[in-house]
Scaffold this motif. Structure first.
Motif, PDB file in Angstrom:
ATOM      1  N   LYS A 240       0.825  -1.203   0.000  1.00 22.44           N
ATOM      2  CA  LYS A 240       0.000   0.000   0.000  1.00 22.44           C
ATOM      3  C   LYS A 240       0.862   1.256   0.000  1.00 22.44           C
ATOM      4  N   SER A 241       1.892   1.265   0.826  1.00 24.84           N
ATOM      5  CA  SER A 241       2.786   2.422   0.886  1.00 24.84           C
ATOM      6  C   SER A 241       3.490   2.655  -0.457  1.00 24.84           C
ATOM      7  N   LEU A 242       3.938   1.560  -1.093  1.00 25.88           N
ATOM      8  CA  LEU A 242       4.614   1.686  -2.383  1.00 25.88           C
ATOM      9  C   LEU A 242       3.657   2.195  -3.460  1.00 25.88           C
ATOM     10  N   ILE A 243       2.418   1.723  -3.453  1.00 30.16           N
ATOM     11  CA  ILE A 243       1.436   2.196  -4.439  1.00 30.16           C
ATOM     12  C   ILE A 243       1.214   3.697  -4.284  1.00 30.16           C
ATOM     13  N   LEU A 244       1.083   4.145  -3.043  1.00 30.73           N
ATOM     14  CA  LEU A 244       0.889   5.574  -2.790  1.00 30.73           C
ATOM     15  C   LEU A 244       2.044   6.406  -3.349  1.00 30.73           C
ATOM     16  N   LYS A 245       3.265   5.927  -3.138  1.00 28.08           N
ATOM     17  CA  LYS A 245       4.435   6.683  -3.593  1.00 28.08           C
ATOM     18  C   LYS A 245       4.522   6.713  -5.115  1.00 28.08           C
ATOM     19  N   ASP A 264      -6.520   7.204   2.788  1.00 29.29           N
ATOM     20  CA  ASP A 264      -7.703   6.600   3.390  1.00 29.29           C
ATOM     21  C   ASP A 264      -8.348   5.548   2.500  1.00 29.29           C
ATOM     22  N   LEU A 265      -7.920   5.488   1.238  1.00 33.69           N
ATOM     23  CA  LEU A 265      -8.533   4.534   0.317  1.00 33.69           C
ATOM     24  C   LEU A 265      -8.127   3.104   0.670  1.00 33.69           C
ATOM     25  N   GLU A 266      -8.999   2.163   0.341  1.00 35.53           N
ATOM     26  CA  GLU A 266      -8.699   0.753   0.513  1.00 35.53           C
ATOM     27  C   GLU A 266      -7.703   0.318  -0.558  1.00 35.53           C
ATOM     28  N   ILE A 267      -7.005  -0.783  -0.330  1.00 38.43           N
ATOM     29  CA  ILE A 267      -5.994  -1.277  -1.258  1.00 38.43           C
ATOM     30  C   ILE A 267      -6.588  -1.579  -2.633  1.00 38.43           C
ATOM     31  N   GLU A 268      -7.837  -2.037  -2.665  1.00 38.73           N
ATOM     32  CA  GLU A 268      -8.489  -2.336  -3.946  1.00 38.73           C
ATOM     33  C   GLU A 268      -8.635  -1.080  -4.795  1.00 38.73           C
TER      34      GLU A 268
END
Length: 818
Positions: A240-245, A264-268
């Protein structure tokens, strides 16, 4: 220095005390109840040790508390050794009679009742000391942590900006990486790979991140990759952290409402946004400072970013070769090297002087050249030492830094030793102790895995995990772990053993973490810590009498430098006082006589009743006998290494002897030898065979039974005129062939090309050798070819220019030099 690897000592003590075999042994000796009480006290302290080790940097009092515990643990280990010895003594007496013969000198003849009383008293004293120290546990506010899952603090987050003019000596590396970025990589199954991953590997401080920044900001790269993302991974590989970055490169540095909503979004929902950002885009993604070894996490991220356009690339910077292998798609990871001496000096000057002022201080520049020898081309080390001298122009201050070892210099958090120590802190606790013992060897030492395995094994650091593994097997796994962390270099994998070195700065780290436990003694040594466990002497003629010798707890004594060994005065002053000595190196000794408790070389006969050494793993024999006591040797069921050297009268070996665990057999200087059976009946586990000084090969038996042929992996040959024809029967299993010191050898046999499994071929000191086999190209498994000091071969096979170079240019790694 902060106390280290205490938890691993507690762990090994606990495991040993809890084992069924040890419980039985303690019952036999009569101290079972005493040891159970000690185990309970140990468990009480062990529960908080992990928390204490992590918090000790902030509390000198806590460091002292841990130091006291460590000393108690060492005494406990010594007591458990006595239990081991007494158990073995009883077993030998049971199997082979009383200990009142000559071999009985090896064993104590003390009354069992007296021994039990003394041992029980020692155990009670240790428990009493441990309970007293443990009573202070609660005042430090320590938490109970039972499993070693400590979180290692990695580097601060990195960023992509760089001032290119400030970077020195990386233009060639930048060019190489950009070339890899620009070229497509052909895949035999799928045409062109969709996304390729280029790892940049090296230990801390080499400049991996700086090189990645140079590439990331290059104009050609920006033009070729419309979408670029820099992701500082470091502590975590959280998806999740990597996707955000990747979605929003500012997510770490800003806190607007929109970016907070992303978090705040879900991983999906996040993975949908990621795919929308990358889909159809040719992108460059830099994953900087990766420590994650969980392949599942990497594959998960790989699948998410695979929607990018053809030719998308990922650059990974990591200290770990295993991570590079796991993530990389190019043929080889990019192994970053150190700076040249010229570039090192340029970088040093930039950090040590204000711009343009270096010309005023030519004397300081000369001292600076000597200071740089400590750095070995590592940019962070150059920066560390250069910046510590900034605006300091006193020549004595520069000379003082030149003469100090790096581990004695003040270190800020981002300096070289703390940077390297991150890799050490990340190691499992069992590796830390093994790494520390590498400090006992001098810098630039050429290691071999057998020697290291012997030291680690004697120190009790190689627990056997299964009956199928030997201590050498475990040691090799540990060495592979060090390789994966970039702590070893110049590694030669010889199939059944390794040659390797360690970088000077890695050696400095080993000395730093091993302080007060290991000590290297030279002419500058003024004192030795009274609690030291392992000693290494690297010079002859040291004034032993002037150094404190009340070191009864010493467990290892080494003389690792060639042609420098122990003297009789040293043995008298030191060794006989070392009650708990486990490892004694007497190679290159100047002794003419040795104490009876040690033994001697050039024996008239091998000691009688050798069979009593029931735990013996390595045996080296030099004797004037014509026949060895094979009935005794056959009882050595733990024997893994046997060396029979300079037995000039010996006529035969092992027609009736079976050695079930023997892995290595060395035979040399046995001019009268007429026969040696080499088959699985006699040596079912034999992997390594070393032969030297054989005038003819008649005594090397070729097995007629194909099912009985040894599965040799390594053969070492020296002092031979021709190579024994019988060795080709190992063509399907032989991985390493070493030919050294064959001064009269002129031609290699044609059958050499039949060695279909050969990976490593090493030849040295064969000045008359004229050529390699003409069909050497048939050695399709050959990965490494090293030719050293073979004069006639050098000219013909010199890389790039020799007339026969094309015959071997396909081999992956070649090292051909005079």
């Amino acid at each position: 220095m902060a106390e280290s690897f205490i938890f691993s000592i507690a762990e090994s003590l606990t495991v040993k005390l809890a084992s069924r075999a040890y419980e039985e042994a303690s019952r036999v000796v009569g101290v079972y109840d005493d040891l159970q009480e000690l185990k309970n006290s140990l468990s009480y302290v062990k529960a908080v040790l992990l928390d204490a080790e992590q918090k000790q940097e902030q509390s000198h009092e806590l460091q002292e508390w841990l130091k006291q515990i460590k000393l108690i643990f060492y005494d406990a280990e010594n007591v458990l050794d006595q239990v081991d010895c007494q158990t073995l003594r009883k077993q030998v007496i049971r199997d082979y009679g009383t200990p009142k013969d000559k071999v009985g000198r090896f064993f104590s003849s003390s009354n069992p009742l007296v021994f039990r009383y003394k041992l029980a008293h020692q155990i009670k004293e240790i428990k009493k000391r441990l309970d007293k120290v443990a009573a202070d546990r609660d005042k430090f506010g320590l938490q109970v942590i039972d499993v070693d899952r400590r979180v290692v603090h990695k580097r601060e987050m990195t960023y992509s900006h760089v001032v290119e003019s400030d970077v020195i000596g990386r233009a060639h590396d930048k060019k190489k990486i950009i070339k890899l970025l620009m070229e497509p990589i052909l895949d035999n199954n799928a045409g062109y790979k969709h996304i390729s991953v280029i790892p940049i590997v090296g230990f801390g401080g080499l400049g991996k991140t700086t090189l990645a920044k140079l590439v990331f900001n290059d104009k050609r790269v920006t033009k070729s990759f419309p979408l670029k993302r820099w992701v500082s991974v470091s502590d975590d590989f959280n998806i999740k952290s990597l996707i955000l970055k990747i979605i929003n490169p500012l997510s770490d540095f800003a806190s607007s409402t929109g970016q907070q909503n992303l978090r705040d979004l879900e991983i999906e929902q996040l993975q949908h946004r990621l795919r929308n950002v990358l889909e159809g885009q040719k992108f460059l993604l830099v994953l900087d400072d990766v420590w994650n070894e969980d392949r599942v996490k990497w594959v998960e991220l790989q699948h998410l970013i695979s929607v990018g356009a053809q030719g998308s690339k990922v650059i990974v910077t990591t200290r770990s070769q295993s991570i590079a292998s796991m993530m990389g798609t190019v043929a080889n990871p990019y192994h970053l090297k150190g700076l040249s001496p010229k570039d090192s000096l340029r970088l040093f000057v930039r950090w040590a002087f204000k711009e343009g002022e270096e010309g005023k201080y030519p004397d300081l520049i000369e001292i600076g050249r000597e200071i740089l020898k400590k750095c070995k081309g590592v940019p962070l080390a150059v920066r560390t030492l250069g910046s510590s001298l900034f605006s300091k122009h006193d020549i004595q201050e520069w000379e003082s830094l030149r003469d100090k070892e790096i581990w004695n210099l003040p270190q800020k958090e981002d300096d070289i030793l703390p940077a390297l120590k991150l890799s050490y802190d990340e190691m499992p606790s069992h590796l830390r102790q093994c790494f520390a013992l590498l400090s006992l060897y001098p810098k630039n030492h050429h290691f071999n895995s057998f020697g290291v395995a012997s030291l680690w094994g004697a120190a009790g650091l190689l627990p056997l995990q299964s009956k199928d593994k030997t201590m050498v097997d475990v040691a090799h796994q540990y060495l592979r772990d060090f390789m994966a962390r970039s702590f070893l270099h110049d590694v030669s994998d010889c199939g059944t053993f390794y040659f390797f070195g360690i970088h000077d700065l890695v050696h400095d780290l080993a000395v730093y973490v091993a302080k007060d436990v290991c000590q290297l003694v030279n002419s500058n040594t003024q004192d030795i810590s009274e609690n030291v466990l392992h000693l290494s002497f690297v010079e002859n003629g040291l004034p032993y009498s002037s150094i404190k010798t009340s070191l009864q707890g010493v467990r290892s004594i080494l003389f690792p430098v060639n042609n420098q060994g122990a003297s009789e005065a040293f043995l008298d002053a030191w060794v006989l006082n070392c009650k708990y000595l486990r490892y004694l190196d007497l190679s290159d000794s100047t002794c003419e006589t040795l104490p009876e408790s040690i033994g001697c070389s050039n024996l008239e006969t091998v000691p009688k009743k050798l069979r009593k050494l029931i735990s013996l793993q390595r045996l080296e024999i030099t004797t004037k006998q014509s026949i060895l006591p094979e009935s005794d040797i056959a009882k050595l069921n733990c024997l893994e290494v046997l060396c029979v050297q300079n037995c000039v009268n010996l006529e035969s070996l092992f027609f009736e002897t079976r050695l079930p665990k023997l892995r290595t057999l060395e035979v040399g200087g046995c001019a009268s030898l007429k026969s040696l059976p080499l088959d699985t009946h006699h040596f079912p586990q034999l992997e390594t065979l070393a032969i030297s000084g054989v005038g003819n090969e008649d005594w090397l038996h070729r097995s007629e039974d194909t099912n009985a042929v040894l599965r040799l992996k390594t053969i070492v040959l020296s002092e031979m005129v021709t190579l024994p024809h019988s060795l080709q029967q190992y063509a399907s299993t032989l991985q390493t062939l070493v030919i050294v010191g064959c001064y009269e050898l002129e031609v290699l046999p044609e059958w050499l090309s039949n060695l279909s499994s050969l990976k490593f071929l090493f030849m040295a000191g064969c000045p008359k050798l004229k050529s390699l086999p003409s069909d050497i190209h048939r050695l399709t498994s050959l990965q490494v070819l090293r030719i050293i000091n073979c004069t006639k071969l050098y000219g013909k096979y010199e890389p790039q220019v020799g007339e026969c170079w094309p015959m071997i240019s396909h081999i992956k790694h070649t090292d051909i030099r005079k």
